[in-house]
Enzyme design. Structure first.
Site, PDB file in Angstrom:
ATOM      1  N   ARG A  88       0.767  -0.972  -0.276  1.00  0.00           N
ATOM      2  CA  ARG A  88       0.051   0.320   0.056  1.00  0.00           C
ATOM      3  C   ARG A  88       0.635   1.349   0.254  1.00  0.00           C
ATOM      4  O   ARG A  88       0.639   2.558  -1.323  1.00  0.00           O
ATOM      5  CB  ARG A  88      -0.961   0.334   0.767  1.00  0.00           C
ATOM      6  CG  ARG A  88      -1.734  -1.071   1.286  1.00  0.00           C
ATOM      7  CD  ARG A  88      -2.762  -1.125  -0.242  1.00  0.00           C
ATOM      8  NE  ARG A  88      -3.959  -1.797  -0.495  1.00  0.00           N
ATOM      9  CZ  ARG A  88      -4.060  -3.104  -0.838  1.00  0.00           C
ATOM     10  NH1 ARG A  88      -2.871  -2.394  -1.880  1.00  0.00           N
ATOM     11  NH2 ARG A  88      -4.653  -3.613  -1.201  1.00  0.00           N
ATOM     12  N   GLU A  91       1.719   1.232  -3.217  1.00  0.00           N
ATOM     13  CA  GLU A  91       1.108   2.018  -4.431  1.00  0.00           C
ATOM     14  C   GLU A  91       0.625   3.729  -3.828  1.00  0.00           C
ATOM     15  O   GLU A  91       0.498   4.773  -4.763  1.00  0.00           O
ATOM     16  CB  GLU A  91      -0.440   1.333  -3.861  1.00  0.00           C
ATOM     17  CG  GLU A  91      -1.540   2.062  -4.285  1.00  0.00           C
ATOM     18  CD  GLU A  91      -2.789   1.154  -4.686  1.00  0.00           C
ATOM     19  OE1 GLU A  91      -3.750   0.769  -4.730  1.00  0.00           O
ATOM     20  OE2 GLU A  91      -2.957   0.580  -2.718  1.00  0.00           O
ATOM     21  N   SER A 114      15.747  14.016   2.101  1.00  0.00           N
ATOM     22  CA  SER A 114      16.605  13.838   2.624  1.00  0.00           C
ATOM     23  C   SER A 114      16.250  12.343   3.098  1.00  0.00           C
ATOM     24  O   SER A 114      15.197  11.997   3.992  1.00  0.00           O
ATOM     25  CB  SER A 114      17.692  14.036   3.429  1.00  0.00           C
ATOM     26  OG  SER A 114      18.591  12.625   4.392  1.00  0.00           O
TER      27      SER A 114
END
Length: 147
Positions: A88, A91, A114
């Site tokens: 997820r 995604e 960073s």
């Protein structure tokens, strides 16, 4: 012993000793997120940090030393990840990555966030429609240098 063998031993010892990641983090003196990442093989601990964790987890001297070796970061296996929760996040970056990039560039300029000078927290947020997860990440902005 490999780093992944040690990770498996750490997770088993944590369960057997009924420890939480937060308790381990408090003993180590670092954040819950960083300590969890270190004990899952993604960070390098100092001698004192490794000794504190090793003491709670019942690790051998050799295992404590292994926690102090710089790891191969990001070595989590196949891409995309197959674990549903990790997928997820993958995604989210696939769907919102270009949006994150565009908005960071608009607000900060041409550069990156960073992942070295970086912090993250994870919290549970109660909601009558179902508990929510709050993930907060912030890292130093690193502008691209022209030469």
């Amino acid at each position: 012993m490999t780093r992944m063998d040690l990770v498996e031993k750490i997770v088993a010892a944590k369960l057997e000793r009924k420890l939480t990641w937060k308790q381990l983090a408090e003993a180590v003196g670092r954040s819950e997120v960083w300590t969890t990442s270190a004990l899952l093989g993604q960070q390098c601990m100092s001698a004192d940090e490794a000794a504190a964790a090793g003491n709670l987890l019942g690790l051998s001297q050799g295992e404590v030393l292994l926690l102090q070796v710089p790891p191969s970061k990001g070595s989590l296996g196949p891409t995309p990840p197959t674990d549903p929760l990790i997928y997820r996040f993958h995604e989210i970056v696939q769907v919102y990555g270009t949006t994150l990039k565009e908005l960071i560039h608009e607000k900060m300029g041409d550069g990156i966030m960073s992942a070295i000078d970086f912090e993250m927290s994870i919290d549970k947020v109660a909601d009558p429609k179902g508990d929510r997860v709050r993930v907060v990440m912030h890292g130093k902005f690193l502008p691209y240098r022209k030469w």
